[in-house]
Every structure is written in structure tokens, then in C-alpha cells.
Design an enzyme around this catalytic site. Structure first.
Site, PDB file in Angstrom:
ATOM      1  CD  GLU A 565      -0.478 -12.026  24.398  1.00 15.69           C
ATOM      2  OE1 GLU A 565       0.305 -11.646  25.315  1.00 15.69           O
ATOM      3  OE2 GLU A 565      -1.495 -11.415  24.076  1.00 15.69           O
ATOM      4  CD  GLU A 574      -0.146  -6.935  30.480  1.00 17.20           C
ATOM      5  OE1 GLU A 574      -0.750  -7.945  30.109  1.00 17.20           O
ATOM      6  OE2 GLU A 574      -0.257  -5.821  29.937  1.00 17.20           O
TER       7      GLU A 574
HETATM    8  C1  LIG Z   1      -3.277 -10.825  27.063  1.00 15.86           C
HETATM    9  S1  LIG Z   1      -4.702 -11.778  27.281  1.00 15.86           S
HETATM   10  C2  LIG Z   1      -4.544 -12.882  25.938  1.00 15.86           C
HETATM   11  C3  LIG Z   1      -5.821 -13.499  25.556  1.00 15.86           C
HETATM   12  C4  LIG Z   1      -5.754 -14.401  24.332  1.00 15.86           C
HETATM   13  N1  LIG Z   1      -4.914 -15.538  24.547  1.00 15.86           N
HETATM   14  C5  LIG Z   1      -5.293 -13.618  23.126  1.00 15.86           C
HETATM   15  O1  LIG Z   1      -4.149 -13.819  22.709  1.00 15.86           O
HETATM   16  O2  LIG Z   1      -6.077 -12.844  22.586  1.00 15.86           O
HETATM   17  C6  LIG Z   1      -4.218 -12.745  28.653  1.00 15.86           C
HETATM   18  C7  LIG Z   1      -5.330 -13.605  29.143  1.00 15.86           C
HETATM   19  O3  LIG Z   1      -4.805 -14.418  30.171  1.00 15.86           O
HETATM   20  C8  LIG Z   1      -5.719 -14.471  31.233  1.00 15.86           C
HETATM   21  N2  LIG Z   1      -4.932 -14.762  32.427  1.00 15.86           N
HETATM   22  C9  LIG Z   1      -3.975 -14.004  32.975  1.00 15.86           C
HETATM   23  N3  LIG Z   1      -3.443 -14.595  34.022  1.00 15.86           N
HETATM   24  C10 LIG Z   1      -4.087 -15.770  34.166  1.00 15.86           C
HETATM   25  C11 LIG Z   1      -3.989 -16.826  35.091  1.00 15.86           C
HETATM   26  N4  LIG Z   1      -3.124 -16.760  36.097  1.00 15.86           N
HETATM   27  N5  LIG Z   1      -4.764 -17.868  34.918  1.00 15.86           N
HETATM   28  C12 LIG Z   1      -5.643 -17.937  33.904  1.00 15.86           C
HETATM   29  N6  LIG Z   1      -5.807 -16.964  33.014  1.00 15.86           N
HETATM   30  C13 LIG Z   1      -5.030 -15.896  33.138  1.00 15.86           C
HETATM   31  C14 LIG Z   1      -6.386 -13.129  31.248  1.00 15.86           C
HETATM   32  O4  LIG Z   1      -7.644 -13.159  31.874  1.00 15.86           O
HETATM   33  C15 LIG Z   1      -6.490 -12.870  29.757  1.00 15.86           C
HETATM   34  O5  LIG Z   1      -7.670 -13.416  29.262  1.00 15.86           O
END
Ligand SMILES: C[S@@+](CC[C@H](N)C(=O)[O-])C[C@H]1O[C@@H](n2cnc3c(N)ncnc32)[C@H](O)[C@@H]1O
Length: 858
Positions: A565, A574
Site C-alpha cells: 500500500e 508516492e
Molecule cells: C502508506 S504506508 C502503509 C503502511 C501500512 N502498510 C498500512 O497500510 O497502514 C507505506 C509504508 O511503506 C513504507 N515504505 C515506503 N517505501 C518503502 C520501500 N522502498 N521499502 C520499504 N518500505 C517502504 C513506508 O515506510 C510506510 O511504512
């Protein structure tokens, strides 16, 4: 439909009392009576009839001595004559009843309605300007905070809307003169020339004939957007000043929804209702039609809740005698409702001296409940937020907490994962795990809500999974570890890593299939941390269950289902495409599934004066402000391109007596027209078209994630385009979809609150003509280090050509589903016009905006 629940008190109505001919001084005692009567404020004219007579006298003696203007040799009239100007002397004590006192904060001052700032006669226009400025200066001196300024007079014989620019110029002076005053320009919803009547003592009819143009005998027609046009000119002249607001007069018969929605997008801070707006119910009490109630309900959901002014609906109880003593007959007697004195003599028991006010107070109690997203977003309406940069910035726990409140998103993910698992098992697809478990990875797991859902989905589907959770935010990772211990029973392998450098899940090979990958010295995930739960917590097939001798034959395997997500308000903003590209090679090459499977970005042009004004204010300190796409809970906006029918066709229908409503009937807030929201582009995963990484580079080039589109939007009514409203849709799996697109959200994921729309501003608003066309060109750009957007808007007028054409050229569309409504709608126009042809004439064009400076770092 329920009314507001006790945990959601709804908007509070502030109701004021306006009397056109109020001529009594306002003091604390009067204000006390106003409050006792349950009003919150009252209006007071700044000057008295004495001042009015004095100005009329001055004008008449001036005119009697003035030679009539003649054309000079150059051909200008009056402007080059060296005439002595007429100067209105300062106010004397008989000219105003106002004195600064403790009552001042409770009143709305009213500028004299007998002036005509728009007069084609420069003498009248200037005299009016002087009166305005004298009154504003005195109001400012007294400490008045709110002024009601009668709107511009639009018709002068054969001249129409000619003097609005003079009016606007005078208002600009007034704003500077009263630095703490909010100016409310009192406007009708439409320009109905029949309602613009001069009354005794008005300056307008005194304009000299030489300056007037005889009308041509054709009575001017009702112009639905005529008063909005005038307002647009005024506020543009005053550069969208934050203290320049609208007082909107609600007519007896509401105009079409297109007009209502336009006003809803403007800074309406006062709604005025006179007794003619009210119908009578069976008991003879004043009530409003359903359409009026619906519009009020909609207006009351704005960030700044407008005040209501009840105009000429009868005196304030207790003040009637004072008014009568001044010789003012209550206008109520004309409204058809009994006056206080009439009632005093009657035998009626439960007499309500303020029935209109009681009705409005009752209406407040019956406001329809707010939608989940409205409740969630209270205080965030039309508030500009910079989009998240979740790749470069680690989110705070509170941000995750807010996401996790979504009542739909996680539920839908669970459904999607369950379906995918069931399909996998029913289709007997081989898995990537030697034990036959489906390997599932939640990438970007945050605090773990999707991990919980994946475990539930596995149970629900009856399909065993090997679950991995990858998260780069080291702080959120602490919570993941804790959840794994306390909630998930150690069933999850946690990886703290950027997903793009993750090497994939590792499993113990079935006997004879081991490869040479050994663990011990390396976890196989350079620079990453593989969390090791306590011994015995994991099932035996898990890579993380390594503890020396018995974990010697682990090898990398594929992920069968990747769950992520990473979507922003405009889908890809994003960097979900770039992140998921980074794990594309880890996905089972034959049967692998990504949840979401695809997502698309959508937009539509909007009028958004409040956002424009906020962006302009930010530009002072940040020149990149108009080049930034913002996340905003859009409220005070108007869709410039829309279908004629509202989303909810029952709401907002025209008022008729039999649709009036008593106190018990439920109210629906008006739903405006359905906008044309078009698809810009889309992404799907797994992506078979990712180029190979060249040996000379550490990263894969990103040019395959560039997108461009050019979309055309028909605009039925004239307006000002301030920017674009952007949304997204995503297919999680099969028919499980999420959407923020106002056209499809209700059907796909009603009540989802996780995302507000995105707003792409324009530096300079573009005016759109009636039956015009708005063409938007947009790019998603990248330099392999960051991603940004570029957008540009063109406006076209359709000019009828003499040559009849059957097919009209529509702009080239590329990179998008070309479901442009333009061609269809124009065919209709062509048919309407008897197959007459049209030529597009470009009448406006924005800069090419670019968010490169604030691009999203990869
Ligand atoms: C929008 S949040 C969603 C969090 C959770 N899955 C939810 O639905 O509540 C996106 C998450 O992806 C992580 N994230 C973004 N890009 C990432 C990457 N390249 N590798 C690992 N984690 C990543 C961010 O730190 C964040 O915790």
C-alpha cells in the site's frame, strides 16, 4: 436518515437579524434583547437618513450650478473639463447613530444601499465612492469588524455590467481603509434584471442622460452567472483578498445546481434570507423548501460555516416599540405573518414572535449526519498539505494511526488477499515454497495492519502461507517486532530493509533441492536486518528460524503474492511504481500476483478560489508554492466540466410549495453535478517491461515510468479555472477496487477515508467561456533520481464556422484511456446547432507548471 449523532454535534448556526430601515441607535441594552430573542447578532446602518438627505441636497445644488458636460475637441466627455469636484464633507453627529461601545462586536455594519458605485455618470460614481469610504472609515473607527456592502448595480439603461470595474476599484480602497474589517459583498445568486429596481432616494436614477445609453427596447435576460461574473471581477481586482467575502442572498426560487455549486465554491460567509424565501406550512408557519434546506445543509459543511441573516422578518421582540417610536412600520406586516401587536390582541396561546428564527434553529437540529470522511476531515477542509515523501521521510506513529482508522481500506485488502489465496488454491498453482505454502510478502508494512489482514485472509481462505513483512522505517519496525511476539505468534518473518534492496524470502529446501546458499555469516540481505524471533516461535520451514546447525540449507525463493500500500492521492505520486519495480524480479515469474494489481491517476479541472488565494499567500515566502501538487480535502470547489445530472438526482431539485418541509422531514445536503473525471494514466504489477539494469549502473533506468496525457474537458458554463483536482483508482485483485474518484468512489469503496484528493494549482486563474473547452496536458517525469509532474492548461472558445462540418477535431490523446467526453458532448452540440461546425479558438493558456524542485526522491 439520522440527524447528527451526539458524538458529532454538527455545525452551529449563527443567526443575525437585518432590518432594511433600522434607524435606532444600538446599545448594550438592545444587544441584550437581541440575545434574549435567540439571535446572535444584528445589522446596523453606518449612517442615518439625515446623511442621505444631506448628500442628495449637495448633489442637487451642485448639479443646478453645473454646466452640462460636452464633448471636447479630442472626443472625451467630461474627463478633461476642469470642473470643481463635489466633495462630501465629513460625518456630523446627526449623520450616524453609531458610537464605539461594547455592542460594536455584535453588529454587522451596513453600507448605504442608495449609492451607485457602478454609475456610468462619473459624478454619481465618485459621490458614491466618497460615501462608501466615509462610512468605511467611520465603521473602522468604531471598531466594527464586519460590513455588508450592497452589490454592484449591473444595469444602467442599455449598459450592462459596465461599471463593475469602478465598483471593484472602490472596494479595493475600502479594504485598505478598514484593515480589520471583513467586507461582505451582498450579491444575488443570479443576475435577474427585473429585481434590480431603484427606490426613492437612490443615486442611480440621477445619472445624467449624456452618460447613459438608451436601451434598445430588448429587455435584458436573466443571466445565471451574471452576478458571479461581477464577483469574479471584483475579487480579481482585489487580488483574492482574504477579507473580501460574499453575502449571498437566497432567492425564493433557487437557480439550477450549476449556479448553486458555483456559489458553494466561493467564500460565502453570510447567507441572507428574507421572508419571501419562506413558504407556509399547513399551520401557517414559515418553512423552507427542501431545495433551500439542502443548499443550506451543504453550505453549513464548509470549513468556515456561513452565518445566516434573516432579513425583514419582523422586529426583535422588545424592540418593536422602539422601532415604532422612530416611525418605522415593521416590514413584517407585509410578509403575511402576524405582528406582535396583532398577536397581543389575539387569543392564540402559543404565539411565536420569531417564527422564522425558530424554524432556522430547528433546522440546525435536523442537519443531516456528516459522511465518515467529512467527520474524519473536520478542520482539514480546503487545507493545503504537502504530499508525503514516505521514501525519504520516515512516517510518525500518529500518521500510521490515522491511516489505520480507515473502515474500508484494510477490509478490502483482506477480501483481495482472501480471494487471491482461494484462487491460487483452486487453480492448483504451484507455490514458491517447498512445503506448498503460498509465499506472501507485505512490503512497506508500516505498523503491520496489512500483516494482520494477510494472516486473517489465510485463515479465511484455508490456505497456508509463509508470511514476510518488509519495512524500511526502523521506528515502525520496532512495533512490527512487538506485534510479531504478542499478536502474530511469531508467524511472520520481518525484514528491515528498503524493499528495493531486499533479496527475497529464504526457505529451507526440501531434501535434495538445496542450493549453495548458506546462512550464518550473512543473512543474504546486505545492509538489512532480518529479525530473528525466539527459538521455537517459527514454523520449521521458515528462513528466520535459523539457530546454527539445523539451518544450513536455506535458499532464496520467489514471492507468490506481494501486498503493498504505497499509493498517494494521485496513485503513483508516492513512488509506488518505482518501489514495486525494485521487487519485480522477486515475484513468482509464472503465477505471481501483486495486490494492488494496477492503479490509475485521474483528474478534472476545478474552480477553487480559496485554494488559489492560499497558494498565492504562500508564494510570498515560497516561490515554488504554485508549482506544488497539494493533498487537500476538497470542499469549496466547483467542477468546471460536469454532466447535467447530479450524483444524487433526488437532491437539489427545484423548490415547489408541495416540496416544502415541516420540522420532522429529513434533510439531504445538495449533491451537485457529476464531474467529468478522466484517466491520466495507469501502472500495473508485476511489470514485464522493466528494462534490465545496465552493468555500468547501480540502479535500473526509470524511463519506463514516464507518462504523458492530453485530455479535453467540455465546460458548459463560464468560470475561472484555478487548478486540477486529482484522484486515483486501484484494482487490488479481481473485482476488489478502491477509489477516491468522486464518480466511482461510492460504488467501489464508499466511506474510505485514507486519502484526500490532490490539487495541482495554476499560478494565474484562467477564465473559461460558456460552452468552452479546457484542455490539460500533463506529464509524469523522471531523471532516474526523482519523479515530478508537469501540467499546463489551455482554454478554448468554440466559434461557429460558416462551413458546416460533421466531425470536429478533438485534441490528440496519448498515454491514457481516451474516454474524453469532449467528442461526445460536442456531437450533441453540433446536433443542437443543426450540424453547424465549430472552430476552436484558444482564449487562454497557463504556464507549464513543474514540481521538479519538490520532486519525490527515488
Ligand atoms: C502508506 S504506508 C502503509 C503502511 C501500512 N502498510 C498500512 O497500510 O497502514 C507505506 C509504508 O511503506 C513504507 N515504505 C515506503 N517505501 C518503502 C520501500 N522502498 N521499502 C520499504 N518500505 C517502504 C513506508 O515506510 C510506510 O511504512
Amino acid at each position: 436518515m439520522d440527524n447528527y449523532a451526539s458524538d458529532d454535534p454538527g455545525p452551529s448556526f449563527l443567526v443575525g437579524h437585518h432590518e432594511s430601515n433600522r434607524a435606532v441607535p444600538v446599545d448594550a441594552d438592545m444587544i441584550f434583547k437581541v440575545h434574549e430573542a435567540n439571535y446572535d447578532m444584528l445589522t446596523v446602518p453606518i449612517t442615518t437618513p439625515h446623511f442621505h438627505s444631506r448628500v442628495l441636497g449637495l448633489l442637487s445644488s451642485y448639479l443646478s450650478k453645473l454646466q452640462s458636460p460636452t464633448y471636447d475637441p479630442i472626443g472625451t466627455m467630461g474627463t478633461s473639463q476642469n470642473t470643481r469636484p463635489l466633495v462630501v464633507p465629513a460625518l456630523s453627529k446627526q449623520d450616524t447613530h453609531l458610537t464605539p461601545n461594547e455592542a460594536t462586536s455584535q453588529i454587522v455594519g451596513v453600507i448605504s444601499s442608495w449609492i451607485d458605485l457602478c454609475s456610468p455618470d462619473p459624478l454619481i460614481a465618485d459621490l458614491s465612492r466618497q460615501v462608501l469610504l466615509l462610512e468605511v472609515a467611520y465603521a473602522a473607527f468604531c471598531g466594527i469588524g464586519y460590513l455588508l456592502v450592497p452589490g454592484p448595480k449591473l444595469h444602467h439603461g442599455g449598459l450592462h455590467s459596465e461599471g463593475v470595474v469602478y465598483y471593484a476599484r472602490a472596494i479595493q480602497d475600502a479594504i485598505n481603509l478598514g484593515p480589520y474589517i471583513q467586507f461582505h459583498i451582498w450579491l444575488r445568486m443570479t443576475d435577474n434584471p427585473e429585481l434590480e429596481v431603484d427606490t426613492m432616494g437612490d443615486l442611480a436614477p440621477l445619472a445624467r442622460e449624456e452618460y447613459l445609453q438608451p436601451d434598445e427596447g430588448i429587455p435584458p435576460k436573466l443571466d445565471l452567472f451574471g452576478t458571479w461574473d461581477a464577483w469574479d471581477l471584483i475579487r480579481k481586482t482585489c487580488r483574492y483578498h482574504t477579507r473580501l467575502l460574499v453575502a449571498l442572498s437566497m432567492p425564493k426560487q433557487l437557480p439550477p445546481l450549476t449556479v448553486q455549486s458555483r456559489w458553494h465554491s466561493e467564500p460565502v460567509h453570510l447567507l441572507t434570507l428574507d421572508s419571501s424565501c419562506f413558504l407556509k406550512n399547513q399551520k401557517g408557519y414559515p418553512v423552507l423548501s427542501k431545495a433551500h434546506q439542502a443548499l443550506i445543509a451543504k453550505m453549513m459543511r464548509l470549513r468556515t460555516v456561513p452565518w445566516i441573516l434573516l432579513c425583514d422578518v419582523g422586529p426583535i421582540p422588545g424592540l418593536e416599540d422602539m422601532e415604532d417610536a422612530e416611525g418605522n412600520k415593521s416590514p413584517l406586516s407585509g410578509s403575511g405573518y402576524p405582528s406582535l401587536s396583532q398577536v397581543a390582541g389575539s387569543t392564540k396561546k402559543h404565539f411565536d414572535p420569531t417564527p422564522h428564527l425558530s424554524y432556522i434553529r430547528n433546522l440546525q437540529q435536523r442537519q443531516p449526519p456528516r459522511t465518515p470522511i467529512e467527520r474524519f476531515g473536520v478542520g482539514y477542509q480546503d487545507y493545503l498539505q504537502a504530499p508525503l515523501q514516505p521514501l525519504t521521510v520516515n512516517l510518525e506513529s500518529i500518521t500510521y494511526e490515522v491511516f489505520e482508522k480507515d473502515p474500508i481500506k484494510y477490509e478490502w485488502y483482506e477480501r483481495a488477499i482472501t480471494k487471491a489465496l482461494k484462487d491460487w488454491s483452486e487453480q492448483k498453482k504451484p507455490t514458491s515454497h517447498p512445503d506448498g505454502k503460498v509465499v506472501v510478502a507485505v512490503v512497506g508494512a508500516g505498523r503491520g495492519p496489512l500483516v494482520t489482514r494477510a494472516l486473517k485472509a489465510s485463515e479465511e481462505a484455508g490456505v497456508e502461507i509463509d508470511l514476510w513483512a518488509v519495512e524500511k522505517n526502523q521506528n515502525a519496525f520496532v512495533l512490527l517486532q512487538r506485534h510479531n511476539e504478542t499478536t502474530w505468534g511469531g508467524k511472520v518473518t520481518l525484514v528491515q530493509s528498503d524493499m528495493r534492496s531486499w533479496k527475497g524470502p529464504r526457505v529451507r529446501q526440501a531434501a535434495g533441492t538445496e542450493n549453495q546458499d548458506h546462512i550464518g555469516e550473512s543473512l543474504g540481505i546486505e545492509d538489512n536486518l532480518l529479525y530473528t524471533p525466539k527459538k521455537g516461535e517459527n514454523d520449521p520451514g521458515r528462513a528466520s528460524d535459523f539457530s546454527g546447525q539445523n539451518t544450513t540449507s536455506l535458499s532464496y525463493t520467489h514471492v507468490d503474492i506481494v501486498v503493498s500500500e504505497l499509493l498517494g492521492s494521485f496513485a503513483d505520486n508516492e513512488l509506488s511504481p518505482e518501489c514495486l519495480d525494485g521487487i519485480n524480479h522477486l515475484i513468482n515469474p509464472v503465477h505471481g500476483i501483486s495486490i494492488p494489481a494496477s492503479y490509475s491517476a485521474h483528474f478534472t479541472p476545478v474552480s477553487a478560489p480559496k485554494l488559489h488565494s492560499d497558494v498565492m499567500n504562500q508564494t510570498v515566502s515560497n516561490p515554488a508554492a504554485p508549482e506544488t501538487p497539494y493533498v487537500v480535502m476538497l470542499h469549496a470547489i466547483d467542477f468546471l466540466s460536469s454532466q447535467e445530472t447530479p450524483i444524487n438526482p433526488d437532491a437539489g431539485s427545484q423548490n415547489t410549495a408541495n416540496r416544502s418541509s415541516g420540522s420532522a422531514a429529513p434533510i439531504n445536503a445538495t449533491e451537485f453535478q457529476t464531474p467529468f473525471v478522466q484517466t491520466a494514466w495507469s501502472f500495473s504489477h508485476p511489470n514485464p517491461n522493466i528494462p534490465d539494469q545496465p552493468p555500468s549502473r547501480s540502479t535500473i533506468p526509470n524511463s519506463h515510468n514516464v507518462r504523458q496525457t492530453r485530455l479535453s474537458f467540455p465546460a458548459q458554463n463560464r468560470g475561472a479555472c484555478h487548478g486540477l483536482a486529482g484522484y486515483f483508482e486501484t484494482v487490488l485483485y479481481g473485482d476488489v477496487e478502491l477509489s477516491t474518484n468522486p464518480v466511482t468512489m461510492e460504488e467501489k469503496s464508499a466511506s474510505m477515508i485514507s486519502w484526500f484528493p490532490i490539487y495541482f494549482p495554476l499560478k494565474t486563474p484562467l477564465n473559461v467561456p460558456d460552452n468552452g473547452e479546457i484542455v490539460v496536458t500533463m506529464y509524469r517525469q523522471t531523471d532516474d533520481r526523482k519523479v515530478w509532474y508537469e501540467w499546463m492548461v489551455e482554454v478554448f472558445a468554440l466559434e461557429r464556422t460558416s462551413v458546416s462540418v460533421t466531425k470536429r477535431a478533438t485534441p490528440a490523446m496519448s498515454g491514457a484511456q481516451s474516454n474524453s467526453y469532449s467528442a461526445e458532448s460536442l456531437k450533441i452540440k453540433e446536433n443542437d446547432q443543426g450540424r453547424a461546425g465549430y472552430r476552436r479558438v484558444r482564449v487562454g493558456m497557463s504556464d507549464l507548471h513543474s514540481s521538479i524542485k519538490d520532486g519525490c526522491l527515488m
